[in-house]
Design a protein around this motif. Structure first.
Motif, PDB file in Angstrom:
ATOM      1  N   ARG A 207      -1.730 -65.111   6.598  1.00 44.03           N
ATOM      2  CA  ARG A 207      -2.992 -64.944   7.236  1.00 44.03           C
ATOM      3  C   ARG A 207      -2.709 -66.418   8.277  1.00 44.03           C
ATOM      4  O   ARG A 207      -3.757 -66.851   8.705  1.00 44.03           O
ATOM      5  CB  ARG A 207      -4.176 -66.609   6.154  1.00 44.03           C
ATOM      6  N   ILE A 568     -12.697 -66.771   7.015  1.00 42.07           N
ATOM      7  CA  ILE A 568     -12.751 -65.721   7.240  1.00 42.07           C
ATOM      8  C   ILE A 568     -13.135 -64.588   7.768  1.00 42.07           C
ATOM      9  O   ILE A 568     -14.852 -64.492   7.251  1.00 42.07           O
ATOM     10  CB  ILE A 568     -12.220 -65.301   5.530  1.00 42.07           C
ATOM     11  N   GLN A 570     -13.083 -60.938   8.764  1.00 41.15           N
ATOM     12  CA  GLN A 570     -12.491 -59.847   9.058  1.00 41.15           C
ATOM     13  C   GLN A 570     -12.868 -58.805  10.451  1.00 41.15           C
ATOM     14  O   GLN A 570     -11.902 -57.914  10.757  1.00 41.15           O
ATOM     15  CB  GLN A 570     -12.523 -58.506   8.156  1.00 41.15           C
TER      16      GLN A 570
ATOM     17  N   ALA B  53     -16.006 -58.965   2.325  1.00 40.52           N
ATOM     18  CA  ALA B  53     -14.822 -59.524   2.520  1.00 40.52           C
ATOM     19  C   ALA B  53     -13.798 -59.208   0.940  1.00 40.52           C
ATOM     20  O   ALA B  53     -14.309 -59.808   0.268  1.00 40.52           O
ATOM     21  CB  ALA B  53     -14.435 -60.834   3.275  1.00 40.52           C
ATOM     22  N   PHE B  54     -12.834 -57.995   1.396  1.00 41.07           N
ATOM     23  CA  PHE B  54     -12.134 -57.589   0.514  1.00 41.07           C
ATOM     24  C   PHE B  54     -10.913 -56.744   1.509  1.00 41.07           C
ATOM     25  O   PHE B  54     -10.870 -57.244   2.674  1.00 41.07           O
ATOM     26  CB  PHE B  54     -12.972 -56.678  -0.281  1.00 41.07           C
ATOM     27  N   GLU B  55      -9.820 -57.914   0.709  1.00 42.12           N
ATOM     28  CA  GLU B  55      -8.157 -57.347   0.912  1.00 42.12           C
ATOM     29  C   GLU B  55      -8.430 -55.776   0.515  1.00 42.12           C
ATOM     30  O   GLU B  55      -8.379 -55.789   0.007  1.00 42.12           O
ATOM     31  CB  GLU B  55      -7.278 -58.581   0.885  1.00 42.12           C
ATOM     32  N   LYS B 111     -13.217 -66.289  -0.005  1.00 41.16           N
ATOM     33  CA  LYS B 111     -14.341 -65.793   0.658  1.00 41.16           C
ATOM     34  C   LYS B 111     -14.445 -64.164  -0.696  1.00 41.16           C
ATOM     35  O   LYS B 111     -13.702 -63.368  -0.423  1.00 41.16           O
ATOM     36  CB  LYS B 111     -14.127 -65.469   1.832  1.00 41.16           C
ATOM     37  N   ILE B 114     -11.381 -61.916  -1.617  1.00 41.59           N
ATOM     38  CA  ILE B 114     -10.619 -62.394  -1.449  1.00 41.59           C
ATOM     39  C   ILE B 114     -10.127 -63.849  -1.966  1.00 41.59           C
ATOM     40  O   ILE B 114     -10.943 -64.764  -2.020  1.00 41.59           O
ATOM     41  CB  ILE B 114     -10.115 -62.290  -0.129  1.00 41.59           C
TER      42      ILE B 114
END
Lengths: 656, 249
Positions: A207, A568, A570, B53-55, B111, B114
């Protein structure tokens, strides 16, 4: 692909464009002795001295993980970085088909020279012979190494390794682990890397995204990263930096690459002085599942092997909207069989892709938006029975049905070409070092050994060859022959790079515009696909070169990135990557415009034969185009590395 | 179609989370589940809110990045399917869908959807490998592997490390994940020299990470998108027992 025509072409004397800034450092001597001799002549770092050196490896896919593990085993201190949560997620994992090696286990006439020959020819004579030969030479050791690691390759009942054949070769030299060869090879490298992490020889930064390269006294000495969980910007020092960050197909927005695959690491290095080789060389794979609507986020590849039994066709009449079953046989155009009777549905990737585009451009495409052609198995099912087809392609049919909701046993598949690999990348010499001393580039990230077109099952081979067997030698030579000055992260170059990175993030967050990153990315992708995709022409490229800078300006004015920089985020990650794609796209178009010939995946409409085939111009373009950054908005400087063909004489490819 | 989503939102590992309700409008059956979330997120961004938020990465079921609990089932509960390969044609207009992250003590939420799955990496680092330095190998065909062993090893090696097994297990056990690697390597001749130390080290690490024990429920295997069989756990337990009898520590 197999080529039938072997008419020689003229090659311009390479000495005409020798460039002082591009020294390929190809060793002297006959091609089969070059690597061996070079290995002996390179300097070594003694085992006890290795722990004094720190090497940064950015990326943990096949190339990065194999390099990091091997360097750590040798005793160097390695720091490895990935933007994923784990090194095991790298996109190498998605490769399906297999990995080539000149083992000749089938006793069918394979040899190092044949693999070398097929690769140079498949690349349409735009790769460096010495590198390709070395790749073929080390291919065998890769298979040995992977078996030792426990990669569960397919076996015969005797317990020996099984092989399959693949496009571009008349021998069966492809090793595979079901349709998950990339996954198994990556897990092999990941496990070797994990072992070194456990031993403390590799410090793993997951990460963590590299956002800049730091060059001190002309040498690569570190990187600046962002911790993707805390947002912290940090500097890391090393004696050498290795980039193994993959390809840039996502500049097209829709590609078969994973969503996060990006060009930022190599682009930042380019801006710091590393030359970019052949940026316009992209490979378009003919058998992907077509776009189903505007929501589409990525494309899925279907193995090329399907073309062994499927027949490709479109309706003869433009705009024919009848379901495929109601279109009678004499109203169908099996265009590959018609145009390439001797290769038929197995025409090579670049040819098959362009032919599909052509029929769709004529309005004869099928499915939503008319961007698709049928791949029909009904004849094969009639001939061989459903059971045989199920055995051969069952898993692929299932995958197709899962995505499209259509049953390919009953209705023809719809396929369309999609971008899936970039042969271009940072220029490297024979030692895999870029034009910045101390910056090495391996795997898909370098401009590679594949010339203008990569053969199937060769990407895995190249990534692992670079990481396991080439870089560990050449980097030692660099370390042993360089006198290093001591630097730490307080050095002004690190401070400045950190400040630039921080500023850029702030700018992205503070623009607070009206459009999302994805909207811009889609727009950029459409420009690239329309003007720098499967077919390119002067007018289109010139148009693209006008609209891309405009789009880039709008991006920086109107982009909306929500949230903050200290957790975080994205959208922020995506925004930085898309901003770099906006710059790279321009360079790709400049390169495509300058390369006034057609070769491999680069098809310039002005340069085709009467039958619509690619026409190479060896007299004027038998070189690697290496571009030097001179500032955003100013034209990059072109450097030419001449290509010598001493062992494989350039010929015209024909598939009729 | 239009759907109602109840989505777990959580700012970071330190803060408390809660369900927030969103409307997903004009969803097309051909969309994947993640593409449906993309649509919702684009709207949220334009409204000035933070997206969910997601992976995710490969979006073709192999990288193991994605994973969420959908209506109580990891990856949505369709056999052999990851979240990215789950398509909206399996839902109907007006459906209410609850979306949560993996729930397990060893997988803390970072988060929204995640979670931190680095515990899996540490299990592999503890022993999930064959110690073969680059260059040591002899010719690949000097090691013969019976086809059935190679196939069974491949079945186990197909694990994508997504963590659905842990999320599905009432004990949040990581036995299926750990045993899959032990089975893969233990079935191959190359994996024999380290077979018993491997199982001991990996199980030790697994326990240290705070995963629960196995009580043979089988939810893990049912939820596994790669359909790793439950029998790998039996194999791991057998190897562990042998290792203990041999006195391997």
């Amino acid at each position: 692909m197999t080529t039938t025509d072997t008419r020689p072409t003229t090659v311009r004397p390479a000495t005409e464009y020798l460039d002082p800034k591009l020294n390929s450092k190809i060793p002297e001597g006959p091609i089969e002795r070059k690597w061996e001799r070079h290995k002996f002549e390179m300097k070594l770092v003694s085992p006890t001295n290795r722990r004094r050196y720190t090497i940064i490896v950015v990326g943990s896919g096949l190339a990065g993980a194999s390099a990091a593990a091997t360097l750590a085993e040798a005793g160097y201190n390695v720091k490895c970085y990935t933007y994923h949560d784990s090194p095991r997620r790298a996109h190498s994992i998605a490769a399906q088909g297999g990995i080539n090696a000149a083992k000749n286990y089938r006793n069918d006439g394979d040899s190092v020279f044949r693999l070398f020959y097929d690769t140079v020819k498949g690349g349409d004579f735009r790769a460096r012979e010495a590198n390709v030969y070395r790749l073929a030479e080390v291919s065998m050791a890769i298979i040995d190494q992977c078996v030792a690691q426990g990669v569960p390759f397919a076996r015969e009942y005797s317990g020996y390794l099984d092989n399959r054949s693949f496009g571009g070769a008349q021998v069966a030299r492809t090793f595979y682990a079901r349709g998950q060869t990339g996954q198994q090879l990556l897990l092999g490298a990941y496990q070797a890397l994990s072992r070194q992490i456990g031993l403390g020889q590799v410090k793993m930064f997951s990460r963590t995204e590299m956002l800049d390269l730091v060059v001190i006294d002309g040498r690569a000495r570190g990187i600046v990263t962002r911790d993707m969980v805390t947002g912290k910007i940090e500097s890391h020092v090393a004696d050498a930096v290795v980039l193994a960050t993959g390809g840039y197909s996502n500049v097209f927005y829709l590609s078969t690459n994973a969503k996060a695959s990006n060009a930022t690491a190599i682009w930042r290095a380019y801006r710091r002085g590393a030359f970019f080789g052949n940026p316009c060389f992209t490979q378009i794979h003919p058998t992907c599942i077509p776009v189903s609507g505007d929501h589409q986020s990525k494309l899925t590849l279907m193995s090329e092997s399907l073309r062994n039994d499927g027949r490709v066709w479109v309706p003869k009449t433009p705009g024919d909207k009848r379901p495929p079953s109601s279109i009678p046989e004499d109203e169908r155009d099996y265009y590959l069989e018609r145009k390439y009777p001797s290769f038929g549905n197995l025409a090579p990737r670049d040819i098959a892709s362009r032919a599909a585009k052509q029929v769709c451009d004529e309005g004869r495409g099928v499915g939503p938006g008319g961007l698709g052609v049928y791949l029909d198995f009904s004849d094969a099912i009639k001939r061989l029975g459903r059971k045989v087809i199920e055995e051969r392609y069952g898993n692929l049919f299932e995958m197709y049905e899962r995505i499209t909701g259509e049953n390919p046993y009953e209705t023809p598949m719809r396929i369309y070409p999609a971008v899936h690999y970039t042969m271009g990348g940072l220029w490297v010499d024979y030692n895999l070092m870029s034009t910045i001393p101390g910056l090495f580039v391996i795997g898909e990230a370098n401009f590679s050994d594949h010339g203008a077109n990569r053969l199937g099952a060769s990407a895995l081979m190249q990534g692992l060859a670079d990481g396991y067997f080439i870089l560990p030698y050449t980097i030692a030579d660099y370390l042993a022959s360089t006198k290093f000055t001591k630097v730490d992260t307080t050095h002004i170059a690190f401070r400045e790079a950190e400040a630039e990175v921080t500023d850029r993030i702030k700018r992205l967050l503070n623009t607070k515009g009206t459009r999302t990153v994805d909207m811009f990315h889609r727009e950029l992708g459409k420009i690239m696909w329309d003007y720098c995709g499967m077919a390119r022409n002067e007018a289109g490229l010139k148009h693209a070169l006008e609209v891309i800078p405009e789009l880039r300006e709008r991006f920086w004015r109107e982009v909306k990135v929500p949230g903050e920089g200290n957790d975080i985020n994205q959208e922020l990650e995506k925004a930085g990557r898309v901003a770099d794609f906006m710059e790279l796209a321009e360079l790709m178009c400049i390169d495509a415009l300058h390369r006034n010939e057609s070769c491999g995946g680069h098809f310039r409409e002005e340069h085709q034969t009467e039958e619509g085939e690619a026409k190479r111009d060896d007299e004027n373009f038998a070189y690697v185009a290496a571009w030097e950054f001179t500032g955003l908005g100013t034209k990059p400087v072109l450097h030419k590395e001449p290509l010598y063909f001493e062992y494989v004489k350039p010929t015209i490819r024909s598939y009729k | 179609m239009n759907l109602t989503l109840h989505v777990w939102r959580q700012k970071n590992a330190q803060s408390e989370g809660r369900f927030v309700t969103y409307q997903a409008k004009n969803i097309i059956p051909d969309m994947s589940f993640l593409e449906m979330l993309d649509v919702v997120n684009q709207e949220l961004i334009l409204k000035g809110e933070e997206p969910i938020a997601f992976e995710h990465d490969c979006r073709e079921g192999i990288c193991g990045s994605c994973g969420m609990v959908i209506n109580g089932y990891p990856h949505g509960g369709h056999r052999g399917t990851t979240t990215c390969q789950l398509h909206m044609r399996h839902f109907k207009d007006g459906d209410v869908i609850t979306i949560e992250p993996w729930r397990a003590r060893a997988f803390p939420v970072l988060k929204d959807l995640i979670v931190d799955r680095s515990a899996f990496d540490r299990i592999i680092q503890a022993g999930g490998f064959i110690s073969a330095n680059t260059g040591v190998a002899q010719d690949a065909n000097t090691v013969l592997v019976p086809k059935q062993n190679a196939e069974a090893a491949m079945d186990a090696a197909a694990c994508i490390g997504c963590g659905a097994c842990v999320a599905a297990c009432p004990n949040a056990s990581a036995m299926l994940f750990t045993a899959a690697k032990i089975t893969h390597l233990g079935l191959l001749p190359q994996g024999q020299p380290e077979r018993y130390t491997r199982v001991v080290r990996m199980v030790e690490q697994m326990d240290r990470e705070g995963f629960g024990g196995c009580t043979n429920i089988g939810e893990c295997s049912a939820a596994c998108p790669k359909e790793i069989p439950l029998s790998v756990i039996a194999r791991m337990n057998r190897d562990l027992l042998v290792a203990k009898l041999k006195g391997v520590n």
